[in-house]
Write an enzyme that holds these catalytic residues in place. Structure first.
Site, PDB file in Angstrom:
ATOM      1  N   LYS A   1      12.760   7.183  -5.672  1.00 57.44           N
ATOM      2  CA  LYS A   1      11.849   6.923  -7.050  1.00 57.44           C
ATOM      3  C   LYS A   1      12.575   6.410  -8.171  1.00 57.44           C
ATOM      4  CE  LYS A   1       7.746   9.365  -5.630  1.00 57.44           C
ATOM      5  NZ  LYS A   1       6.556  10.450  -5.849  1.00 57.44           N
TER       6      LYS A   1
ATOM      7  N   LYS B   1       4.762   4.027   8.667  1.00 55.33           N
ATOM      8  CA  LYS B   1       3.425   4.709   8.687  1.00 55.33           C
ATOM      9  C   LYS B   1       2.347   4.077   8.096  1.00 55.33           C
ATOM     10  CE  LYS B   1       3.845   8.988   6.988  1.00 55.33           C
ATOM     11  NZ  LYS B   1       4.050  10.085   6.263  1.00 55.33           N
TER      12      LYS B   1
ATOM     13  N   LYS C   1      -1.162   4.081   1.623  1.00 49.75           N
ATOM     14  CA  LYS C   1      -1.993   3.576   0.593  1.00 49.75           C
ATOM     15  C   LYS C   1      -1.116   2.470  -0.293  1.00 49.75           C
ATOM     16  CE  LYS C   1      -2.566   7.660  -0.780  1.00 49.75           C
ATOM     17  NZ  LYS C   1      -3.092   8.893  -1.437  1.00 49.75           N
TER      18      LYS C   1
END
Length: 348
Positions: free
Chosen positions: A132, A213, A216
């Site tokens: 991140k 995977k 969202k």
């Protein structure tokens, strides 16, 4: 989040339990929008099943959510939406404590104490922090401190079992390390929590990129089925799922990832074995198989969407659920925090 067919790997530090006491489960997720099919099959469905066998605390991790830039109004809205989705998936406030992390005093207080025991280098090595940090122009200290807060979330309720996904296993190891370190530094206080981890290969993959995977954040949202999608949208996404040119319906993750993903979904939704699915659709085309998968997913998710739509508009009711859940969580947190404060030498 954990996956279908998960098994409990018990820790060695659960001697404080008696046979008549239920073990404690703590799990949480950030209120980042809609849950998708993978979240439901891999997490919420199993959480629902755990409610009768464990003392369950289901936390909406809104304090973790602000480690990345957020909009206050959206965070509040998403917190209510997250709760409504959890309840629509079967989490019952009469059986479990459902609450927002910020509503309970103790998470950040315990995080500070645990952080003082945690080497800086251990936090800097966390994969999520490094990943991140690369994506953000400005990185707040909260992102670095995230694992200490996660450890506090778990240890505040003296959880025995924690459902985790692959991306959180490293954080749970810090939690276990900090529990051991606190116990050794002061005196035995915390259970060393055990992971509740799914079997390899049980993940739900993207319908458009079946080597990744379902997510969202997928740039191609046609690959992600949400539990609140309409029936027509679900059918359209599944019917447009990536397959291959071979034409046979058989599981082969390496050579046929798209078909294998659809077989896994159909198996999870219907409870049919992979071998039986292959036999059932032998000689049939992808169109017939996709239609069967779509019908099964719609049948499962349609009642969930209907219940969600009923709940999300009842703000007063959702507030009452959060209030009751927070009160139960606060009682448990107070017991732990009082013990911790005494052991570290804080006045109370």
């Amino acid at each position: 989040m954990f996956t279908i067919g998960a098994k409990v790997i018990m820790s060695d530090n659960n001697s404080a339990n008696t046979a008549t006491q239920k073990q404690v489960v703590l799990t949480g997720a950030q209120p980042t929008g809609r849950l998708h099919l993978g979240n439901y099959l891999g997490a919420a469905l199993n959480w629902k099943k755990m409610q009768d066998d464990y003392t369950c605390f289901f936390m909406i991790a809104n304090q973790h959510a602000i480690t990345v830039p957020t909009v206050a109004a959206e965070l509040r809205k998403n917190t209510y939406s997250c709760l409504a989705q959890y309840m629509a998936c079967g989490l019952d406030p009469a059986k479990s404590s459902l609450f927002a992390q910020s509503q309970v005093i103790g998470h950040t207080e315990l995080a500070w104490i645990l952080g003082c025991l945690c080497p800086l280098g251990q936090l800097e090595r966390m994969t999520q922090f490094k990943d991140k940090a690369k994506k953000q122009i400005s990185v707040g200290a909260g992102l670095l401190y995230y694992p200490a807060l996660m450890a506090a979330d778990i240890l505040l309720y003296n959880a025995h079992v924690v459902p985790v996904g692959e991306d959180q296993k490293q954080h749970l190891e810090i939690t276990r390390d900090l529990a051991d370190k606190f116990n050794a530094t002061y005196s035995p206080t915390f259970n060393v929590p055990a992971p509740f981890i799914g079997k390899a290969g049980a993940r739900v993959m993207s319908l458009q990129n079946p080597t990744s995977k379902m997510s969202k954040s997928d740039p191609n949202q046609a690959g992600t089925v949400y539990i609140v999608d309409t029936d027509d949208v679900i059918r359209k996404k599944i019917m447009s799922a990536v397959t291959d040119s071979e034409g046979s319906i058989r599981a082969d993750a390496e050579n046929k990832p798209g078909v294998t993903n659809l077989i896994s979904i159909y198996s999870a939704v219907t409870g049919t074995s992979v071998a039986d699915i292959e036999a059932e659709f032998a000689g049939k085309g992808y169109g017939d198989f996709k239609k069967a998968v779509a019908d099964a997913v719609v049948a499962m998710l349609s009642p969930i969407r209907t219940r969600y739509e009923e709940l999300v508009s009842q703000k007063d009711y959702l507030d009452s659920v959060l209030k009751a859940g927070a009160e139960a969580a606060q009682r448990a947190a107070n017991r732990t925090l009082s013990k911790v404060y005494r052991k570290v030498g804080f006045l109370q």
